[in-house]
Structure formats: structure tokens, C-alpha cells
Design an enzyme around this catalytic site. Structure first.
Site, short mmCIF file in Angstrom:
data_model
loop_
_atom_site.label_atom_id
_atom_site.label_comp_id
_atom_site.label_asym_id
_atom_site.label_seq_id
_atom_site.Cartn_x
_atom_site.Cartn_y
_atom_site.Cartn_z
N HIS A 39 0.91 -1.14 -0.13
CA HIS A 39 -0.10 0.11 -0.01
C HIS A 39 0.69 1.13 -0.09
O HIS A 39 0.63 2.14 -0.79
CB HIS A 39 -1.03 -0.04 1.18
CG HIS A 39 -1.86 -0.97 1.37
ND1 HIS A 39 -2.50 -1.64 0.06
CD2 HIS A 39 -2.65 -1.60 2.38
CE1 HIS A 39 -3.39 -2.68 0.58
NE2 HIS A 39 -3.38 -2.81 1.79
N LYS A 44 -1.39 -0.14 14.11
CA LYS A 44 -2.57 -0.49 14.74
C LYS A 44 -2.58 0.10 15.83
O LYS A 44 -1.78 0.47 16.56
CB LYS A 44 -2.68 -1.97 14.61
CG LYS A 44 -2.74 -2.88 13.19
CD LYS A 44 -2.91 -4.31 13.19
CE LYS A 44 -3.36 -4.68 11.87
NZ LYS A 44 -4.44 -4.03 11.28
#
Length: 497
Positions: free
Chosen positions: A241, A349
Site C-alpha cells: 500500500h 494498529k
């Protein structure tokens, strides 16, 4: 309202049809395109997985997935019924001979269709599935094979997968998907740069101070602990990504929008990335792992507690996990356009907000004619928001209204796609799936592009393996370890938050 261009009728065979990706993304995306009439009732969606289900039982699961993952306003009973009627299911062993005869018999009922084979399976099965497809004669000139990321876990495994697939599937019919490339804002990077001379003429080291790319998630590893503990943030996010976003920001103008012209320019960026030796990686890469904390006001456990909570992810006898859930790094593109401009990347995260954002910060003027009391000295910034609320914002300095002297303050010129265009934007998978049916590979990664990205990341993985260190801890709900702040502040800059 955007014009919807119908695609040819097709058979879409999804391997891994009972998995999370299929239920959460692929089926809702196909429903969205069917609801908007981009394809009709002459197309079929064929689920293939190990589970011994009937078509009726699988349709029930598919309906439950639509209701769980789509807004209620998009769930039209008549459309759902017509969509479910397109679905067939066949139990198939991806790496054995079970069920393949039944699958080929179903495909041969409509032998003239475009055939999309979507491999939502473990990457180690890609070669075996493609070999089986070739063995039953399912690969023809109207076939396309879609490979999900991550493509391997390092450079050698990526090459091995590409080789195994390439033996039976031509490169032009291989679609390596990265759903970030289907996002509206990501595609708008091309329009922003190459349709607006005002930006393209400023898009260089003379004017731009640095670039930040942030992909932040509030969730933890959830039920993906088994996969995530073998991958980590560097493999899961940076190698695909984030490097793809960097390529679109840094690439030169292609000669056309032809798929290979665009991908050639992205490949040049990957090859221009300054290589990092394992020793250099220690100085410009920060790895972190979240501990217990609070996200959006709710207490959450740490990564190690997350792992212990799910069957199959226990690490008894292994010792504590050294997998990173956060990465920040500094990259350099060695080209005339970008010499001396650092690209700061961070992803993690259990961060405070779910946001994917690019910040292009322009250089401060060398001299200011305004007195110190008149201004809050802020650089101009272009903020490109990928999620949530896709849009762009340009931060400029303006005069504060009112009498009493001249005072400057930062002001934003804001473009929200939803407010500007006033319509529903298709999910990235919706757009990419229809591009596969059309046979348009522009927004998909070519083999040499994938391997070039792994080649740059490989020394970072080797540095991690040669000197295994426990990732730096950070509390859930924070912006990562303090070392990530030091990484950018050593250069006299700061993260945009």
C-alpha cells in the site's frame, strides 16, 4: 452523476469463497455493481472452497454477509433476490483434485464468457490453483486471474509465486490487486498532478520540503492474529500500500494513461529509492508493538493479549512475539525531481484515529515582509485524505478579517468529494473488479513492480532478522513509540496530526 459503463457478461470464480475477504468485501462489492446495473443477470458468481455446502446454503451465507456489511439503505429486497440468483457454489480443494470436474462442467455451460478467477486464498496456493485451472483447460484468451496481496513474505517467495503463476497464466492476464489503488482519492493523484499545471510545476525539490504518508488504524489484529504474527506491519502495509502511494506521488508524467506507461513510471520510482543497508535501516526505521491502552474511550488489550485470545495463535514455548504492529521510516528518492526531499512513512494498529492521509509540505519562504507580530509562521501544506471522508485540503496563509492591523492566520481551501459531487462513491474493490472484467490492468501491479518493492524492503527484513530486537512499546490509543517522533524531529520537522 458519473456515467456507469456496462461490462461484458462474466463468470467470476472466487477461490476462498467462505473466507473473510469474500464475505466482507468481494460479495458486497459485486452486489454494489449489480445494483447500479453495471452487469446483469447473464453473469454468474461462483464460490469455490473446501466447505461442503450446497448452493442454497452458500446463498444464505452471502445474504447474511450483505446485510452485515452494507448500509440498510442499499439493501433492496428485489435486488438482493436477483443478485443471490446469480450465485453458484462448488466444494473444491485448492491443492487437491476434489471438486474440479464439477467446476469445469459448470464453466463449460457458458464457454464464451469472460472468466475471472479470484484467488482469495493463502499465497502459497496461487501456483497450485493456477496449475489446476490450466490442467482443466479453464485458462483461455478471455480469462483473468486475480492475486490478492501479500504476494509472498519476502523477495524470494514473491519471485517463486510469480514464476509458478507465470508458467500457466500470461502476464497480461494476471491482475495483482492492491485495493488502495482503487480508492477515488488515490486515482485523483494523477488528475491533481497532471491535469493541473499549478501543482505539477511546483511538484519538485525546489518547492516541496518533505512528504508524509500516514495509514493509521484504530483496530488491533482482531481475528487475523495467526497471519499477522507471521507478517507484521512492514510486510502487511509498507511493501504494498504505502510504496504504491509513494510511487504515485513521486512518478514522472507517463506518456499516456496506457497501463504499461503508468506502471513503467511507478517502477522507475521503486528503482530510484535509495537502498538501505541493514545498518542504515537501524537509524531510519522504527518498529513498535502496541500494549494495553484506550482507543476512542474504550479500554483495549495489548498485542500479546490479542494473540493469546484466539485459537491457533498461542506462542507457548516461543517467548514473546517480536512482530511489529507499527512502522515509521524515512525514504529518499534519488532523482533530479526529488533529491533531498525525505518521504516519511508511518503505519500502525491501535492508533488514535482511523485515517489514511498524505501531507505534502511546501518550503517556507526565505524572507518574510510581514512583522513577527502579524503572522503565525506556518508552511503551506496540501493534505490528501484517502479515508475517511475522501478529499483534499490546501492550507494557505490569509489575512484575518477586521480592523486593528494586519494579522495572518492559516486557512484551508477544502474539497470534500462527497459534498462536492453529492453521490455515493463505489468501494475500491467495486472499481477494481470491473476493471478486471474489462481487462484493464492500469490499477494493478506488474510482476517487475512487485519484485522491485520487495527488493527495497528486503534489507529492512534482513536487518530485523540479523539483529532481532523487541519492538518499541507504545500504548494503544497513542501515535506510536516516542522514537517515531524523534525520527522526524531530528530533521527539524514534525508529524502532522
Amino acid at each position: 452523476m458519473a456515467r456507469i459503463l456496462p461490462v461484458p457478461s462474466f463468470d467470476c470464480v472466487v477461490f476462498g469463497a467462505t473466507g473473510d475477504l469474500t464475505m466482507r468485501k468481494l460479495l458486497p462489492s459485486l452486489y454494489g455493481r449489480f445494483r447500479d446495473r453495471q452487469f446483469g443477470t447473464d453473469s454468474r458468481i461462483i464460490g469455490a472452497a473446501r466447505s461442503l455446502l450446497s448452493t442454497s446454503e452458500y446463498r444464505q451465507r452471502a445474504e447474511a454477509a450483505l446485510r452485515a456489511h452494507l448500509p440498510a439503505a442499499e439493501l433492496e429486497p428485489e435486488v438482493i433476490g436477483a443478485f443471490l440468483a446469480l450465485i453458484e457454489y462448488r466444494p473444491v480443494g485448492a491443492d487437491d483434485s476434489r471438486g474440479w470436474e464439477a467446476l469445469v462442467a459448470l464453466l463449460e455451460e457458458r464457454s464464451g464468457q469472460v472468466r475471472v478467477f479470484y484467488l482469495a486464498t493463502s499465497p502459497d496456493l496461487y501456483g497450485a490453483v493456477c496449475a489446476r485451472l490450466a490442467g482443466i483447460g479453464a485458462i483461455n484468451a478471455r480469462s483473468r486471474v486475480v492475486l490478492e496481496k501479500p504476494l509472498g513474505h519476502d523477495l524470494a517467495s514473491a519471485r517463486a509465486i510469480n514464476e509458478a503463476v507465470g508458467v500457466v497464466v500470461p502476464e497480461a492476464q494476471t491482475f495483482r490487486i492492491d485495493h488502495y489503488l482503487g480508492k477515488e482519492t488515490v486515482q485523483n493523484l494523477l488528475a491533481l498532478r497532471f491535469a493541473n499545471p499549478i501543482f505539477e510545476r511546483l511538484w519538485n525539490a525546489d518547492v516541496i520540503d518533505h512528504v508524509q504518508i500516514t495509514v493509521a488504524e484504530t483496530v488491533g489484529v482482531e481475528t487475523r492474529g495467526g497471519y499477522y504474527d507471521r507478517a507484521g506491519a512492514l510486510r502487511d502495509m509498507v511493501q504494498n500500500h504505502m510504496l504504491q502511494l509513494l510511487c504515485l506521488l513521486a512518478m514522472e508524467s507517463p506518456l499516456s494513461l496506457d497501463a504499461d506507461a503508468v506502471r513503467d513510471e511507478k517502477l522507475k520510482v521503486l528503482r530510484a529509492l535509495r537502498p538501505l543497508s541493514p545498518r542504515e535501516a537501524q537509524a531510519v526505521v522504527v518498529r513498535g508493538q502496541y500494549g494495553a491502552g484506550a482507543v476512542e474511550g474504550q479500554p483495549v488489550p495489548g498485542y500479546l493479549e490479542n494473540l493469546a485470545a484466539f485459537p491457533g495463535t498461542e506462542r507457548e514455548g516461543w517467548g514473546p512475539s517480536t512482530t511489529e504492529t507499527f512502522v515509521a521510516l524515512k525514504a529518499q528518492v534519488d532523482s533530479w525531481r526529488w533529491a533531498g526531499v525525505p518521504f516519511y512513512l508511518r503505519t500502525g494498529k491501535r492508533l488514535p484515529r482511523k485515517v489514511s492521509e498524505i501531507v505534502v509540505q511546501f518550503r517556507m519562504p526565505p524572507f518574510s515582509l510581514f512583522p513577527p507580530e502579524a503572522q503565525a509562521r506556518e508552511p503551506n501544506r496540501l493534505l490528501i485524505r484517502l479515508q475517511p471522508e475522501e478529499g483534499m485540503r490546501l492550507e494557505v496563509m490569509t489575512k484575518e478579517p477586521g480592523p486593528g492591523g494586519l494579522r495572518l492566520r492559516p486557512t484551508s481551501l477544502d474539497i470534500s468529494f462527497e459534498k462536492t459531487f453529492g453521490q455515493r462513491f463505489p468501494d475500491a474493490y467495486e472499481r477494481l473488479l470491473m476493471d478486471v472484467v474489462r481487462g484493464n490492468p492500469t490499477l494493478f501491479m506488474r510482476r517487475d513492480e512487485v519484485e522491485a518493492a520487495w527488493a527495497w524492503v528486503q534489507p529492512l527484513l534482513e536487518a530485523q532478522a540479523d539483529r532481532p530486537e523487541t519492538p518499541r512499546p507504545y500504548a494503544a490509543g497513542s501515535w506510536g513509540p516516542t522514537a517515531a517522533i524523534a525520527l522526524i524531529e531530528r530533521d527539524g520537522r514534525t508529524w502532522h496530526e
